[in-house]
Design a protein around this motif. Structure first.
Motif, mmCIF file in Angstrom:
data_model
loop_
_atom_site.group_PDB
_atom_site.id
_atom_site.type_symbol
_atom_site.label_atom_id
_atom_site.label_comp_id
_atom_site.label_asym_id
_atom_site.label_seq_id
_atom_site.Cartn_x
_atom_site.Cartn_y
_atom_site.Cartn_z
ATOM 1 N N GLU A 36 3.450 17.442 3.991
ATOM 2 C CA GLU A 36 4.548 18.132 3.324
ATOM 3 C C GLU A 36 4.511 18.149 2.061
ATOM 4 O OE1 GLU A 36 8.436 15.382 3.470
ATOM 5 O OE2 GLU A 36 8.073 16.703 4.940
ATOM 6 N N ALA A 37 4.973 19.246 1.542
ATOM 7 C CA ALA A 37 5.102 19.369 0.020
ATOM 8 C C ALA A 37 6.125 18.226 -0.640
ATOM 9 C CB ALA A 37 6.069 20.490 -0.282
ATOM 10 N N GLY A 38 5.400 17.650 -1.737
ATOM 11 C CA GLY A 38 6.047 16.535 -2.286
ATOM 12 C C GLY A 38 5.928 15.270 -1.845
ATOM 13 N N ILE A 39 4.771 15.204 -0.800
ATOM 14 C CA ILE A 39 4.515 13.764 -0.121
ATOM 15 C C ILE A 39 3.405 13.186 -0.753
ATOM 16 C CG2 ILE A 39 2.625 14.892 1.489
ATOM 17 C CD1 ILE A 39 5.780 12.500 2.508
ATOM 18 N N GLY A 40 2.670 13.800 -1.727
ATOM 19 C CA GLY A 40 1.977 13.191 -2.588
ATOM 20 C C GLY A 40 0.486 13.491 -2.429
ATOM 21 N N ARG A 41 0.062 14.756 -2.014
ATOM 22 C CA ARG A 41 -1.149 15.274 -1.495
ATOM 23 C C ARG A 41 -2.223 15.262 -2.713
ATOM 24 N NH1 ARG A 41 1.452 19.364 0.793
ATOM 25 N NH2 ARG A 41 0.475 20.940 -0.601
ATOM 26 N N SER A 42 -1.392 16.100 -3.770
ATOM 27 C CA SER A 42 -2.048 16.155 -5.349
ATOM 28 C C SER A 42 -2.312 14.916 -5.836
ATOM 29 C CB SER A 42 -1.378 17.086 -6.131
ATOM 30 O OG SER A 42 -1.267 18.381 -5.542
ATOM 31 N N ALA A 43 -1.507 14.108 -5.708
ATOM 32 C CA ALA A 43 -1.604 12.521 -6.509
ATOM 33 C C ALA A 43 -2.728 11.887 -5.724
ATOM 34 C CB ALA A 43 -0.120 11.861 -6.433
ATOM 35 N N THR A 182 2.685 10.531 5.528
ATOM 36 C CA THR A 182 4.013 10.369 6.128
ATOM 37 C C THR A 182 4.888 9.996 4.958
ATOM 38 O OG1 THR A 182 3.681 8.198 6.947
ATOM 39 C CG2 THR A 182 3.357 10.459 8.191
ATOM 40 N N GLY A 183 6.256 10.023 5.269
ATOM 41 C CA GLY A 183 7.190 9.546 4.244
ATOM 42 C C GLY A 183 7.143 8.032 3.993
ATOM 43 N N LEU A 184 7.601 7.470 2.863
ATOM 44 C CA LEU A 184 7.492 6.071 2.514
ATOM 45 C C LEU A 184 8.339 5.087 3.456
ATOM 46 C CD1 LEU A 184 7.382 6.191 -1.311
ATOM 47 C CD2 LEU A 184 5.243 6.234 0.252
ATOM 48 N N SER A 185 8.146 4.132 3.705
ATOM 49 C CA SER A 185 8.978 2.941 4.456
ATOM 50 C C SER A 185 10.133 3.047 3.275
ATOM 51 C CB SER A 185 8.242 1.903 4.775
ATOM 52 O OG SER A 185 7.701 1.253 3.531
ATOM 53 N N ASP A 186 11.409 2.389 3.961
ATOM 54 C CA ASP A 186 12.237 1.979 2.948
ATOM 55 C C ASP A 186 11.964 1.102 1.882
ATOM 56 O OD1 ASP A 186 15.575 1.915 2.559
ATOM 57 O OD2 ASP A 186 14.863 -0.288 2.745
ATOM 58 N N ALA A 187 11.036 0.114 2.408
ATOM 59 C CA ALA A 187 10.681 -0.852 1.554
ATOM 60 C C ALA A 187 9.763 -0.368 0.171
ATOM 61 C CB ALA A 187 9.753 -2.261 1.941
ATOM 62 N N ASP A 188 8.806 0.617 0.690
ATOM 63 C CA ASP A 188 8.172 1.201 -0.309
ATOM 64 C C ASP A 188 8.779 2.090 -1.138
ATOM 65 O OD1 ASP A 188 5.726 0.175 0.345
ATOM 66 O OD2 ASP A 188 5.259 1.592 1.811
ATOM 67 N N GLY A 189 9.835 2.932 -0.623
ATOM 68 C CA GLY A 189 10.606 3.569 -1.265
ATOM 69 C C GLY A 189 11.393 3.109 -2.335
ATOM 70 N N ARG A 190 12.026 1.905 -2.011
ATOM 71 C CA ARG A 190 12.704 0.913 -3.297
ATOM 72 C C ARG A 190 11.510 0.537 -4.093
ATOM 73 N NH1 ARG A 190 17.521 -1.164 -2.283
ATOM 74 N NH2 ARG A 190 18.722 -0.728 -0.639
ATOM 75 N N ALA A 191 10.442 0.100 -3.687
ATOM 76 C CA ALA A 191 9.404 -0.167 -4.535
ATOM 77 C C ALA A 191 9.294 1.072 -5.685
ATOM 78 C CB ALA A 191 8.139 -0.655 -3.950
#
Length: 904
Positions: A36-43, A182-191
């Motif tokens: 989805e948009a913003g998930i980091g495809r371009s990055a 897919t979306g980041l896990s809670d741990a990765d989101g906090r990182a």
């Protein structure tokens, strides 16, 4: 800051690396990255492009506005490929010309597909190719079909094609292998939050951000931008938002639905129990919240969350003042006064429009807890709100002043100026007036680090001294430090030191630093080092003393002035860490600059450049003055003549306009280093003489070493002897290996015969025990040059090779070339080329590998480079793969360039 796509994307990137490896071996690969948009495809494509050594990288993207234009995407791809259509077979070229509208007719899809294949394979004739196509869902249908046709026929070519798309539909690329982001896990989101933020943020707010964003990196970072802004203050307060077309949608809600939605937006924690209690206070029926869920506004998991996190600030901004007051009052009523005293006080304060002395006192009391919960920004918000609710003019001014100090520390200079102006409107007693003057002086220095600002700080300190204020000593020390930045363009540090009192009755770190620095500038180096060394070591002793943390920045500069590389390393690292942890964006650029200079002298030029990039990002976002000293010296040491001279001249001109003398002196030092590296000793001597015209902290000692080498090599022994006397006085006083090594090298440059050799060897012995790798390498270089001129070519090769390899590993190009020329002059029959294994690595990987090779753990490396430990682990895994090693012990050997023969 680490790229959002990297955290939690290790598996995806490893998969792409495997595909690239197959492509290099001649097995074409196609991968479609979906998400989805913003998930980091371009990055992900950014990282793929940066991590494809040995491949020709071509990148293009689909354009939404051109989706209806047949073959617009193919034409764009051909432009990016710089395709020469004349190389195509006649039928294919004719088909493409029709497709592009050059000639009339109907394009043959089969021939256009073959032409696309021929153009893609043409890119890979010289070396393997990586074709990156972003936003492929915006490509026009004919282009998508032609590309699908072409890439399906690349099996036997060294080409990898990576496309990104946000659709899961049965599109033209559904037949190819795909990777789903897919979306980041809670741990990765906090990182990700930790890598993107400075200072503290309420943990409950962070948990809500990650959950609300569903792990989408774009939404997480967008929320963090708000949370870390001074206005949001770590969870207290609200940032502005672009309401756009949502106003009409919100206007369509019933009054109860609208109030329930504002309630969800006003609670930054998303605590469902709190919101249910507040809803009861408001008299809202539970069915209202269910309706908002059904309409796609809210969702509830363990927290009450907005379906789209961007709705939260929009909803709050569209609320009327009375609606916000009503909601915050309900939240205050529903909040536990013991467990969450500060949150309750905040909600009450937002709902209060007039003066309320009791609530103002409560906010002031809660400010310290807010600081512990969410950093200096939260404290600043509480203090400011407390001041606004204060009725008494004197107390109001005092609280405004405290809020201004906190805003100053978090880097919000404009807000601090406004608060100080408001504080000045009240009836100020003597103490508040003096403190107000001091803060105005500090802000003047932030705006321009020049003589008038330093003078203003000194006058403010003198006012505090006359009133016997406890902050007077601190004020004088700040003024003296400010004078070191004004340098030659200010009144002079010596003049400031002579106006600085030293008869302080109270002991402490601040007093000791002030007395030592005053002696340093008023009396001289020899009279000050015995005062400064124990003080700086005490500050580095991690005793938890408040002043020890406050003065880490100047202490690190003093450590460099004392030639103590171990202490310099420790203090600069801790200064950066503490500035980040506390959210002191005002101090962070200074801390990063000091650390950059340390990394430069330790031979880690890539890490120094990384820190410079962080400084640029910080100063750009704050619209403050730049910090060019690190970049100036790095350019001089790298030896890129044209770029270095351009930066030097630009920095000099800007510094003259701003009155920032330290930049002028640093520019001169950069010019001296550059000229010595290039072997232009007359120019180096002239530049170094200008550097040592004033005894400036750190720069004077470094300038002496450049002057001695330049004078010795340009036939001016008198100038070299005079500088050597000054250097020797300092080296003998401090007695560190760094100082004694440079003294021995400098004496050797002026000596002959066995005495010269003894001194060179003594210098190498001393410097081998230090961190300052570049100075060890330069000592080996001048020793090798001396040996060659003595006719000892075999011995010279040993020293010159060691110097060349160390200088090449650091990135000191001019000195490396100088060492290589000298090496060739020894008459070695086998011409040599340097095999630098670092060329296989990205700059990020080089920095991490260097630190790992020094024995630092992953968390320690992460703290140095602002990366999560998992990110460090990922990069080290790639480094090990590229080097073909399995342990950290092998890193240092790989990071030191080998020498391979080139026999003609």
């Amino acid at each position: 800051m680490v790229s959002p796509s990297l955290i939690g994307r290790s598996d995806v990137l490893r998969h792409l690396e495997d595909e690239f490896r197959s492509a290099r071996s001649g097995q074409g690969r196609v991968v479609v990255v979906r998400g989805e948009a913003g998930i980091g495809r371009s990055a992900v494509l950014d990282l793929a492009a940066a991590d494809a050594p040995g491949m020709e990288v071509v990148r293009t993207c689909g354009v939404e506005s051109e989706r209806a234009l047949p073959f617009a995407g193919l034409q764009q791809l051909c432009t990016t490929l710089r395709a020469d259509l004349t190389t195509l077979d006649s039928p294919q070229r004719a088909a493409v010309e029709v497709a592009f509208g050059v000639t009339e007719g109907q394009a043959d899809p089969y021939l256009v597909g073959l032409a696309a294949r021929a153009l893609l394979t043409g890119v890979a004739k010289a070396r393997p190719a990586l074709i990156l196509i972003d936003d492929a869902h915006w490509l026009d249908t004919p282009t998508s079909r032609a590309l699908a046709f072409a890439v399906r026929r690349l099996d036997a070519f060294p080409i990898a094609v990576v496309l990104t798309t946000c659709t899961d539909a049965d599109d033209e690329f559904a037949q190819f292998p795909s990777l789903r982001l897919t979306g980041l896990s809670d741990a990765d989101g906090r990182a990700l939050l930790r890598t993107a933020s400075y200072g503290g943020v309420d943990e409950a707010v962070l948990s809500r951000i990650v959950a609300e964003a569903r792990g989408n990196p774009r939404d997480i970072l967008a929320a963090v931008d708000g949370v870390m802004s001074p206005d949001f203050a770590g969870g207290y307060g609200v940032v502005g938002a672009d309401t756009g077309a949502l106003g009409e949608r919100i206007a369509g809600l019933t009054g109860a639905e609208r109030l329930a939605l504002i309630l969800a937006a006003a609670d930054p924690t998303g605590d469902p129990a709190l919101q249910w209690r507040a809803a009861d206070v408001l008299g809202l029926d539970r069915q209202v919240t269910r309706t908002l869920h059904d309409q796609g506004w809210l969702r509830q998991e363990t927290r009450v969350l907005f379906v789209d996190p961007r709705l939260r600030p929009v909803v709050y901004c569209l609320a009327t003042s009375s609606e916000r007051d009503e909601v915050h009052l309900a939240l205050a009523t529903a909040t536990d006064a013991v467990v969450a005293r500060d949150r309750r006080a905040w909600h009450l304060a937002v709902a209060t429009t007039g003066p309320d002395d009791q609530l103002a006192a409560e906010l002031e009391h809660c400010a310290a807890h807010a600081r512990r919960r969410c950093g200096r920004g939260g404290e600043a918000a509480f203090l400011e709100r407390s001041a606004l609710l204060t009725r008494d003019a004197d107390l109001r001014s005092a609280r405004l002043l405290a809020a201004a100090v906190a805003k100053f520390d978090i880097g919000s200079a404009s807000a601090a100026v406004q608060l100080l102006a408001a504080a000045g409107l009240g009836r100020l007693d003597g103490q508040v007036r003096r403190c107000l003057g001091r803060q105005h002086a500090r802000l003047a220095f932030v705006d321009k680090r020049n003589g008038p600002a330093a003078e203003q700080m000194l006058r403010a300190a003198e006012e505090l001294r006359r009133a016997n204020e406890p902050l007077a000593c601190e004020g004088f020390l700040e003024a003296l430090v400010a004078a070191t930045y004004a340098g030659r363009l200010g009144p002079g540090t010596g003049a400031f030191a002579r106006r600085t009192p030293t008869d302080w009755t109270r002991d402490g770190r601040t007093r000791d630093l002030l007395v030592g620095l005053t002696a340093r500038f008023a009396t001289g180096f020899a009279a000050s080092h015995q005062l400064l060394r124990p003080t700086v070591r005490a500050i580095a002793g991690r005793d938890g003393h408040h002043a020890s943390k406050r003065w880490l920045g100047i202490a690190s500069r003093i450590a460099a002035d004392l030639w103590d590389d171990d202490l310099w390393d420790d203090l600069t690292s801790r200064t950066v860490d503490i500035a980040r942890e506390t959210g002191s964006l005002m101090k962070l650029p200074y801390a990063l600059t000091d650390r950059c200079l340390a990394e430069l002298h330790f031979g880690n030029f890539d890490t120094a450049q990384y820190l410079l990039d962080r400084i640029d990002a910080l100063t750009t976002s704050s619209h403050g003055p730049g910090f060019p000293c690190g970049a100036l010296l790095l350019d001089g040491w790298r030896g890129a003549e044209e770029a270095a001279h351009a930066r030097i001249e630009a920095a000099r001109q800007e510094a003259m306009e701003r009155g920032e003398g330290i930049v002028i002196t640093t520019a001169g030092l950069s010019a001296a280093v550059l000229a010595n590296g290039l072997g232009r000793y007359d120019a180096a001597l002239a530049a170094a003489r200008d550097v040592v015209a004033d005894d400036e902290l750190v720069l004077y000692g470094w300038g002496l070493t450049e002057l001695i080498e330049a004078a010795a090599r340009s036939g001016q022994p008198g100038a070299a002897e005079s500088a050597l006397a000054a250097l020797a006085e300092r080296a003998r006083a401090v007695g560190t290996d760094w100082a004694l090594g440079l003294e021995a090298r400098s004496r050797a440059l002026l000596a002959d015969g066995t005495e010269a050799e003894r001194l060179y060897q003594l210098a190498i012995d001393h410097l081998s025990r230090t961190r300052v790798v570049v100075h060890l390498a330069r000592t080996q270089l001048v020793y090798g040059e001396w040996l060659r001129r003595e006719g000892r070519r075999v011995d010279a090769r040993v020293q010159l090779k060691a110097a060349r390899d160390r200088l090449a590993a650091a990135g000191a190009t001019a000195f490396t070339e100088r060492a290589h020329r000298e090496y060739l002059a020894t008459g070695d029959r086998a011409r040599r080329r340097i095999v630098d294994h670092r060329a296989q690595l990205t700059p990020q990987e080089t920095s991490i590998a260097a630190l790992a090779g020094q024995g630092l753990t992953n968390p320690e490396i992460g703290e140095r480079l602002f990366l999560s430990p998992r990110t460090v682990e990922y990069h080290l895994h790639k480094v090990f793969e590229k080097f073909g090693i399995s342990s950290r012990r092998a890193l240092l050997r790989k990071l030191t360039p080998d020498v391979a023969g080139e026999h003609g």
